[in-house]
Design a protein around this motif. Structure first.
Motif, PDB file in Angstrom:
ATOM      1  N   ALA A 192       0.836  -1.210   0.000  1.00 54.57           N
ATOM      2  CA  ALA A 192       0.000   0.000   0.000  1.00 54.57           C
ATOM      3  C   ALA A 192       0.868   1.257   0.000  1.00 54.57           C
ATOM      4  N   TRP A 193       1.951   1.231   0.779  1.00 58.67           N
ATOM      5  CA  TRP A 193       2.850   2.386   0.830  1.00 58.67           C
ATOM      6  C   TRP A 193       3.468   2.647  -0.541  1.00 58.67           C
ATOM      7  N   LEU A 194       3.925   1.586  -1.203  1.00 59.63           N
ATOM      8  CA  LEU A 194       4.539   1.745  -2.522  1.00 59.63           C
ATOM      9  C   LEU A 194       3.504   2.212  -3.555  1.00 59.63           C
ATOM     10  N   ALA A 195       2.274   1.655  -3.464  1.00 60.45           N
ATOM     11  CA  ALA A 195       1.237   2.033  -4.431  1.00 60.45           C
ATOM     12  C   ALA A 195       0.843   3.500  -4.267  1.00 60.45           C
ATOM     13  N   VAL A 196       0.677   3.926  -3.005  1.00 52.78           N
ATOM     14  CA  VAL A 196       0.305   5.324  -2.773  1.00 52.78           C
ATOM     15  C   VAL A 196       1.451   6.245  -3.177  1.00 52.78           C
ATOM     16  N   ARG A 197       2.678   5.827  -2.912  1.00 50.30           N
ATOM     17  CA  ARG A 197       3.825   6.640  -3.304  1.00 50.30           C
ATOM     18  C   ARG A 197       3.856   6.847  -4.813  1.00 50.30           C
ATOM     19  N   ARG A 198       3.595   5.764  -5.544  1.00 51.05           N
ATOM     20  CA  ARG A 198       3.586   5.883  -6.997  1.00 51.05           C
ATOM     21  C   ARG A 198       2.410   6.743  -7.478  1.00 51.05           C
ATOM     22  N   SER A 199       1.237   6.574  -6.815  1.00 53.09           N
ATOM     23  CA  SER A 199       0.048   7.328  -7.225  1.00 53.09           C
ATOM     24  C   SER A 199       0.190   8.815  -6.933  1.00 53.09           C
ATOM     25  N   LEU A 200       0.933   9.167  -5.881  1.00 56.47           N
ATOM     26  CA  LEU A 200       1.049  10.565  -5.476  1.00 56.47           C
ATOM     27  C   LEU A 200       2.191  11.311  -6.166  1.00 56.47           C
ATOM     28  N   ARG A 201       2.945  10.628  -6.996  1.00 55.35           N
ATOM     29  CA  ARG A 201       4.017  11.327  -7.707  1.00 55.35           C
ATOM     30  C   ARG A 201       3.473  12.473  -8.564  1.00 55.35           C
ATOM     31  N   SER A 227      -3.284   9.686 -17.354  1.00 55.64           N
ATOM     32  CA  SER A 227      -3.900   8.496 -16.775  1.00 55.64           C
ATOM     33  C   SER A 227      -5.416   8.535 -16.835  1.00 55.64           C
ATOM     34  N   GLY A 228      -6.005   9.731 -16.914  1.00 51.76           N
ATOM     35  CA  GLY A 228      -7.457   9.851 -16.972  1.00 51.76           C
ATOM     36  C   GLY A 228      -8.145   9.612 -15.645  1.00 51.76           C
ATOM     37  N   ASP A 229      -7.404   9.560 -14.534  1.00 52.60           N
ATOM     38  CA  ASP A 229      -8.005   9.321 -13.231  1.00 52.60           C
ATOM     39  C   ASP A 229      -8.296  10.636 -12.526  1.00 52.60           C
ATOM     40  N   GLU A 230      -8.562  10.538 -11.194  1.00 55.62           N
ATOM     41  CA  GLU A 230      -8.915  11.731 -10.434  1.00 55.62           C
ATOM     42  C   GLU A 230      -7.770  12.735 -10.394  1.00 55.62           C
ATOM     43  N   ILE A 231      -6.528  12.253 -10.380  1.00 50.88           N
ATOM     44  CA  ILE A 231      -5.389  13.173 -10.336  1.00 50.88           C
ATOM     45  C   ILE A 231      -5.290  13.954 -11.642  1.00 50.88           C
TER      46      ILE A 231
END
Length: 464
Positions: A192-201, A227-231
């Motif tokens: 989860a930490w790695l996934a969130v880190r990648r998502s928050l870049r 990416s077309g996502d919320e970010i």
């Protein structure tokens, strides 16, 4: 809390770890307890069958002493109603499987210690095989079923041990889960930490870019991922907001510059007249000088009033609107004017501010009279639940390429005329802002032989 502990990555990872630990722990405990209950239920069923078998033998008239020969490979014990032992499985000491609380119908659990079993006393095969390989060393956990014989003379206890191989497997699973659940939960937290880190870049890239954008450098935009996502939507929203801010700041800067220029002209003229008057008091007519100064002050006062009104329109929030009859507004604004004809159809009513609506119409009529050759026509009607206010003149008209910017602030299409005749270029800008504040629009319509300005406002029924 340390700064690292306040980060989104850490909190999501910690939440994932704790949630996984609780969920896996609850599921593992339930599985182990369910398997343990299944093993226990199997042993309890065997104990009931053994007790029933002993009762069946006793009901045939056999003596308790004959049970050692008639009942084989079974754990049992028979007592009188007073609790005196009359028969038992060979190898069990007296009262070994009798529940501690005394006789009670149903299933109970009894723990045997190694000393409670003595296989050296083997009058027959009895319960040797049912007691396992080495009960004297390992001890036993028995499920005991209690009942009575058919003539109610004896109390019969049947017992069975849990399947040793199944219990051993269950114990191994219990140990594995006890060690494995925390490890799996920790692994989930790390993932989860790695996934969130990648998502928050991309978010960090947006934050860094926004931190470097200053009030005087609003032309920059934040990076938008594909990416077309919320970010990605957040980046698009940020860029749209920056574009609006850039437009607003540019417009405000231009407005401030133009306002300063327009204010400087009458002030410079007024100062020049006063300086000349003071320098040559005997050569100038004081009355003419004061009249000219008064004209400059009046123009300056009108300009300041327009600027104040535009500022209020820009910054005002929702107002308390009341029903306004536009026919009364037309009658009030045209009263005493020469060369202006009114054509009112029906009784259009809008929700608005009467004073500002009068200012809107007054600015339109002033602009039309300034350019008209012979006269001005003010028309009022209702079309498709929309109040339409039209002001038409027979002047030179407005070129098609200037029909949108004519409503911008400080825009004058008649640059060659004198300022005191042409105004400061705020009249139609005020018209557009007042119309917009009332939920309407202002535009220039096609018209041969002059200019036609049309204001559309939603009627009171539509606004409700």
């Amino acid at each position: 809390m340390p700064r690292f502990g306040r980060s989104t990555r850490f909190r999501v990872a910690l939440t994932s770890f704790v949630t996984s630990l609780l969920a896996l722990g609850v599921v593992s405990a339930w599985l182990v307890l369910d398997a343990q209950n299944r093993l226990g239920n199997g042993a309890a069923q065997v104990a009931k069958e053994r007790a029933a078998a002993v009762v069946q033998v006793l009901n045939t008239g056999a003596a308790p002493a004959d049970l050692r020969l008639l009942v084989q490979a079974s754990i049992y014990e028979v007592t009188t109603q007073t609790g005196e032992r009359v028969a038992s499985c060979p190898g069990l000491r007296s009262g070994t499987i009798v529940p501690d609380g005394g006789f009670e119908y149903g299933d109970s659990v009894q723990n045997l210690k190694p000393g409670d079993v003595d296989l050296a006393r083997r009058e027959s095969v009895g319960c040797t095989s049912a007691l396992g390989e080495d009960p004297e060393r390992n001890g036993l956990r028995l499920h005991v079923a209690a009942t009575v014989s058919g003539d109610s003379k004896y109390r019969v206890y049947g017992a069975a041990i849990v399947d040793e191989s199944g219990q051993a497997a269950l114990d191994a699973v219990r140990v594995t889960l006890l060690a494995g659940v925390p490890v799996i939960a920790l692994l989930i937290g790390v993932i989860a930490w790695l996934a969130v880190r990648r998502s928050l870049r991309p978010v960090e890239a947006i934050r860094s870019e926004v931190a470097e954008i200053g009030a005087h450098d609003l032309s920059r935009r934040v990076p938008a991922p594909d990416s077309g996502d919320e970010i990605a939507k957040l980046a698009e929203t940020m860029n749209t907001m920056l574009a609006r801010l850039d437009t607003a700041v540019t417009r405000q800067s231009r407005f401030t510059s133009d306002a300063s220029h327009e204010l400087r002209t009458p002030l410079a003229s007024l100062r020049t007249q006063l300086e000349v008057l003071l320098a040559h008091p005997d050569r100038l007519d004081w009355r003419d000088a004061c009249e000219n100064a008064l004209l400059d002050i009046t123009r300056l006062q009108d300009l300041v009033a327009d600027l104040v009104l535009l500022g209020k329109l820009d910054n005002s929030g929702p107002e308390r609107l009341t029903p306004v009859r536009l026919s009364e507004v037309v009658e009030s604004c045209l009263s005493g004017r020469q060369g202006v004809r009114a054509d009112v159809q029906g009784e259009p009513v809008v929700l608005g501010n009467r004073g500002r609506l009068e200012r809107l119409l007054r600015n339109l009529v002033d602009n039309a009279q300034r350019h008209a050759s012979t006269g001005v026509v003010v028309s009022l009607s209702t079309v498709d639940e929309t109040c339409v206010l039209t002001v038409t003149d027979d002047g030179p008209g407005i070129p098609a390429e200037d029909r949108e910017r004519v409503f911008d602030r400080f825009v004058r299409l008649d640059d060659g005329r004198a300022r005191d005749e042409g105004g400061a270029g705020l009249g139609l800008a005020i018209v557009a802002d007042i119309a917009h504040a009332h939920g309407g629009t202002a535009a220039v319509a096609d018209h041969e032989g002059g200019a036609r300005l049309v204001v559309r406002l939603p009627s009171a029924d539509t606004r409700n």
